[in-house]
Design a protein around this motif. Structure first.
Motif, mmCIF file in Angstrom:
data_model
loop_
_atom_site.group_PDB
_atom_site.id
_atom_site.type_symbol
_atom_site.label_atom_id
_atom_site.label_comp_id
_atom_site.label_asym_id
_atom_site.label_seq_id
_atom_site.Cartn_x
_atom_site.Cartn_y
_atom_site.Cartn_z
ATOM 1 N N GLY A 80 -8.567 -2.926 -5.802
ATOM 2 C CA GLY A 80 -8.705 -4.644 -5.351
ATOM 3 C C GLY A 80 -8.067 -5.449 -4.413
ATOM 4 N N SER A 81 -9.378 -6.449 -4.343
ATOM 5 C CA SER A 81 -8.894 -7.548 -3.662
ATOM 6 C C SER A 81 -7.742 -8.617 -3.783
ATOM 7 C CB SER A 81 -10.315 -7.988 -3.399
ATOM 8 O OG SER A 81 -10.324 -8.760 -4.079
ATOM 9 N N ALA A 82 -7.540 -9.677 -2.712
ATOM 10 C CA ALA A 82 -6.607 -10.391 -3.147
ATOM 11 C C ALA A 82 -6.562 -11.307 -4.644
ATOM 12 C CB ALA A 82 -6.017 -11.325 -1.589
ATOM 13 N N ASP A 83 -8.622 -11.242 -4.093
ATOM 14 C CA ASP A 83 -8.653 -11.949 -5.544
ATOM 15 C C ASP A 83 -9.418 -11.958 -6.506
ATOM 16 O OD1 ASP A 83 -10.924 -11.507 -3.938
ATOM 17 O OD2 ASP A 83 -11.957 -13.663 -3.688
ATOM 18 N N ALA A 92 -12.085 -4.857 0.853
ATOM 19 C CA ALA A 92 -11.998 -3.485 0.975
ATOM 20 C C ALA A 92 -11.701 -2.757 2.198
ATOM 21 C CB ALA A 92 -12.961 -2.795 -0.179
ATOM 22 N N ALA A 93 -12.445 -2.785 3.202
ATOM 23 C CA ALA A 93 -12.048 -1.897 4.441
ATOM 24 C C ALA A 93 -11.339 -3.360 5.197
ATOM 25 C CB ALA A 93 -14.024 -2.084 5.494
ATOM 26 N N THR A 94 -10.690 -4.136 5.017
ATOM 27 C CA THR A 94 -10.162 -5.112 5.658
ATOM 28 C C THR A 94 -8.736 -4.277 5.544
ATOM 29 O OG1 THR A 94 -11.489 -7.317 6.080
ATOM 30 C CG2 THR A 94 -9.060 -7.094 6.085
ATOM 31 N N ALA A 95 -8.253 -3.644 4.208
ATOM 32 C CA ALA A 95 -7.391 -3.417 3.889
ATOM 33 C C ALA A 95 -6.614 -1.740 4.031
ATOM 34 C CB ALA A 95 -7.523 -3.355 2.052
ATOM 35 N N TYR A 96 -7.756 -1.126 4.827
ATOM 36 C CA TYR A 96 -7.414 -0.240 5.467
ATOM 37 C C TYR A 96 -7.947 -0.099 6.908
ATOM 38 C CZ TYR A 96 -9.882 2.590 1.556
ATOM 39 O OH TYR A 96 -9.743 3.446 0.463
ATOM 40 N N ALA A 97 -8.698 -1.374 7.451
ATOM 41 C CA ALA A 97 -8.712 -2.000 8.797
ATOM 42 C C ALA A 97 -6.953 -2.376 9.723
ATOM 43 C CB ALA A 97 -9.731 -2.415 9.110
ATOM 44 N N ILE A 332 -8.246 9.952 -2.367
ATOM 45 C CA ILE A 332 -8.596 9.640 -1.327
ATOM 46 C C ILE A 332 -7.875 11.607 -0.479
ATOM 47 C CG2 ILE A 332 -6.043 9.169 -0.903
ATOM 48 C CD1 ILE A 332 -7.198 7.924 1.889
ATOM 49 N N PHE A 333 -8.604 12.064 -0.074
ATOM 50 C CA PHE A 333 -8.308 13.281 0.474
ATOM 51 C C PHE A 333 -8.150 13.421 1.750
ATOM 52 C CE2 PHE A 333 -11.696 13.354 -2.848
ATOM 53 C CZ PHE A 333 -11.449 14.503 -3.422
ATOM 54 N N ALA A 334 -7.219 14.644 2.620
ATOM 55 C CA ALA A 334 -6.851 13.945 3.439
ATOM 56 C C ALA A 334 -6.190 15.463 4.165
ATOM 57 C CB ALA A 334 -5.638 13.035 4.270
ATOM 58 N N PHE A 345 -0.499 8.099 -5.426
ATOM 59 C CA PHE A 345 -1.092 7.242 -5.832
ATOM 60 C C PHE A 345 -1.092 5.936 -6.403
ATOM 61 C CE2 PHE A 345 -3.735 4.759 -10.227
ATOM 62 C CZ PHE A 345 -4.469 4.243 -9.584
ATOM 63 N N ARG A 346 -1.993 4.753 -4.434
ATOM 64 C CA ARG A 346 -1.358 3.872 -3.775
ATOM 65 C C ARG A 346 -2.756 2.750 -3.813
ATOM 66 N NH1 ARG A 346 2.461 5.931 0.409
ATOM 67 N NH2 ARG A 346 3.160 8.084 -0.520
ATOM 68 N N GLU A 347 -1.642 1.881 -3.114
ATOM 69 C CA GLU A 347 -2.593 0.575 -2.848
ATOM 70 C C GLU A 347 -3.236 0.609 -1.663
ATOM 71 O OE1 GLU A 347 -3.100 -1.691 -4.526
ATOM 72 O OE2 GLU A 347 -1.444 -2.063 -6.518
ATOM 73 N N ASN A 348 -4.402 0.719 -1.758
ATOM 74 C CA ASN A 348 -5.075 -0.090 -0.362
ATOM 75 C C ASN A 348 -4.283 -0.069 1.095
ATOM 76 O OD1 ASN A 348 -5.187 -2.109 -0.792
ATOM 77 N ND2 ASN A 348 -8.208 -2.116 -1.309
ATOM 78 N N THR A 349 -3.922 -0.845 0.427
ATOM 79 C CA THR A 349 -3.073 -1.447 2.301
ATOM 80 C C THR A 349 -2.357 -0.337 2.510
ATOM 81 O OG1 THR A 349 -1.214 -2.167 0.245
ATOM 82 C CG2 THR A 349 -3.100 -3.496 1.158
ATOM 83 N N ALA A 350 -1.932 0.538 1.750
ATOM 84 C CA ALA A 350 -0.830 1.176 2.194
ATOM 85 C C ALA A 350 -1.601 2.963 3.182
ATOM 86 C CB ALA A 350 0.004 2.521 1.064
ATOM 87 N N VAL A 351 -2.970 2.268 2.660
ATOM 88 C CA VAL A 351 -3.776 3.554 3.749
ATOM 89 C C VAL A 351 -3.691 2.914 5.434
ATOM 90 C CG1 VAL A 351 -6.329 4.667 3.945
ATOM 91 C CG2 VAL A 351 -4.977 4.576 2.175
#
Ligand SMILES: [Zn+2]
Length: 369
Positions: A80-83, A92-97, A332-334, A345-351
């Protein structure tokens, strides 16, 4: 260090052979790794729009060749995004970046418009080699979120200027047909203004000299890989070029065709893009395994199309629930040093925050160089 009590695969298979005469089809799994290890390089591979059903379909298509499934650490990411519960690729990419949730359409900014350093920018500041590689058209949201800070993801000229001022060593995408039309600069103009070497064919890429590279190839259909160059070949070239930096490297590899095919509810196009993404993961993993010091992450940024895997093996009846994104979590795979930090199971911001904390421990600050 804890000693492993696992029975070596070869011994296990030898014993099982007596009764099962099998094991040859069992794919290798890459070795698991600890949370606190710091890699020499990070490769973040984003399958745009890929939810659990997309990865499932890729596994069915590829069978024993399915490379993503060999990455030993697996988790889920809430997108999910902020809004909104249903995000777009910019937020979505801003959360990863950056490690910040933001509004849809924003790149590299938090919801109040404050700019935050991206993983690629922090990597650059610490002397790492950096690259943003995608099948998407130049300036598209996922790579742009790593090197631009704007409130409108469609502001391609502003995004282009910021990406070329970012210092990222390799910018590679499709969308060559956009250049020189409708007030857009030519590729040569844009590259020379930013101090980059322009590249637009596979042959030019193979012979390009030192210095930052701006590679833009003709677009593939529905954002699949360019007819000029396969994504795995581009990823392989970028790895060779960046991994020689003694300070380390950060590389983003994105497949956009998985998202565009899903918006179009086009299963045949999706299958083509799933295959090319998994082949790129295979090339990256072959490279990473030889070195042993590279963290590889494969993830979607959000789910697209509400893809459903239905029917039987003899009569598949896959179907779609949407022509836009959904709010479903994505896998997500690593693999490699630091990979265990992506379990759970995390938020995209944790990535994003995990990537930032890793690159801040790689390379060295400008003051000590
Ligand atoms: Zn999309």
């Amino acid at each position: 260090m804890k000693q492993s009590l696992e029975i070596p695969r070869a011994v296990l298979c030898g014993a099982l052979l007596l009764t099962l005469a099998a094991c040859t089809t069992s794919p290798d799994v890459e070795p698991a790794s600890g949370t606190n290890d710091v890699p020499h390089g990070i490769v973040l591979i984003v399958g745009d729009g890929m939810g659990a059903a997309h990865f499932t379909l890729a596994r069915m298509l590829r069978g024993d060749e399915f490379r993503i499934g060999r990455l030993p650490h697996v988790g889920l990411v809430a997108t999910g995004s902020a809004d909104s519960r249903v995000t777009d690729s910019a937020a979505a990419a801003t959360a990863y970046a950056t490690g910040f949730k933001t509004n849809r359409g924003y790149l590299g900014l938090d919801p109040s418009g404050v700019s935050h350093p991206t993983v690629a920018e922090v990597a650059e500041a610490r002397g790492l080699a950096t690259g943003l590689v995608s099948t998407a058209k130049f300036g598209d949201a996922t790579p742009a979120a790593f090197a631009a800070h704007v409130t409108n993801r469609r502001d391609t000229l502003v995004i282009a200027g910021q990406m070329l001022a970012s210092g990222v060593d390799v910018l590679a995408s499709t969308g060559l047909e956009w250049f020189g039309t409708d007030g857009a600069p030519t590729l040569q103009q844009l590259a020379s203004d930013g101090g980059y070497v322009p590249v637009q064919t596979a042959a030019e890429l193979q012979s390009v000299g030192a210095g930052p590279v701006l590679a833009v190839f003709p677009s593939g259909e529905l954002d699949s890989e360019s007819p000029e160059l396969a994504l795995h070949a581009l990823a392989s070239w970028a790895l060779e070029r960046l991994s020689g930096d003694p300070d380390g490297f950060f590389l983003l590899v994105e497949h956009e065709g998985t998202d565009t095919a899903s918006h179009n509810n086009n299963l045949a196009a999706l299958e083509t893009s799933l295959r090319s993404l998994d082949e790129a993961v295979g090339i990256v993993m072959d490279f990473a395994r030889q070195r042993g010091d590279i963290l590889v992450i494969v993830v979607g940024d959000h789910e697209t199309g509400g893809l459903q895997i239905g029917g039987t093996w003899s009569e598949p009846a896959n179907s779609w629930g949407s022509d836009y994104h959904t709010g479903a979590a994505v896998p997500i795979f690593a693999a490699g040093p630091g990979a265990a930090a992506f379990d759970g199971f995390r938020e995209n911001t944790a990535v994003g925050n995990t990537l930032l904390s890793l690159v801040r421990r790689m390379g060295q600050p400008a003051s000590s160089r």
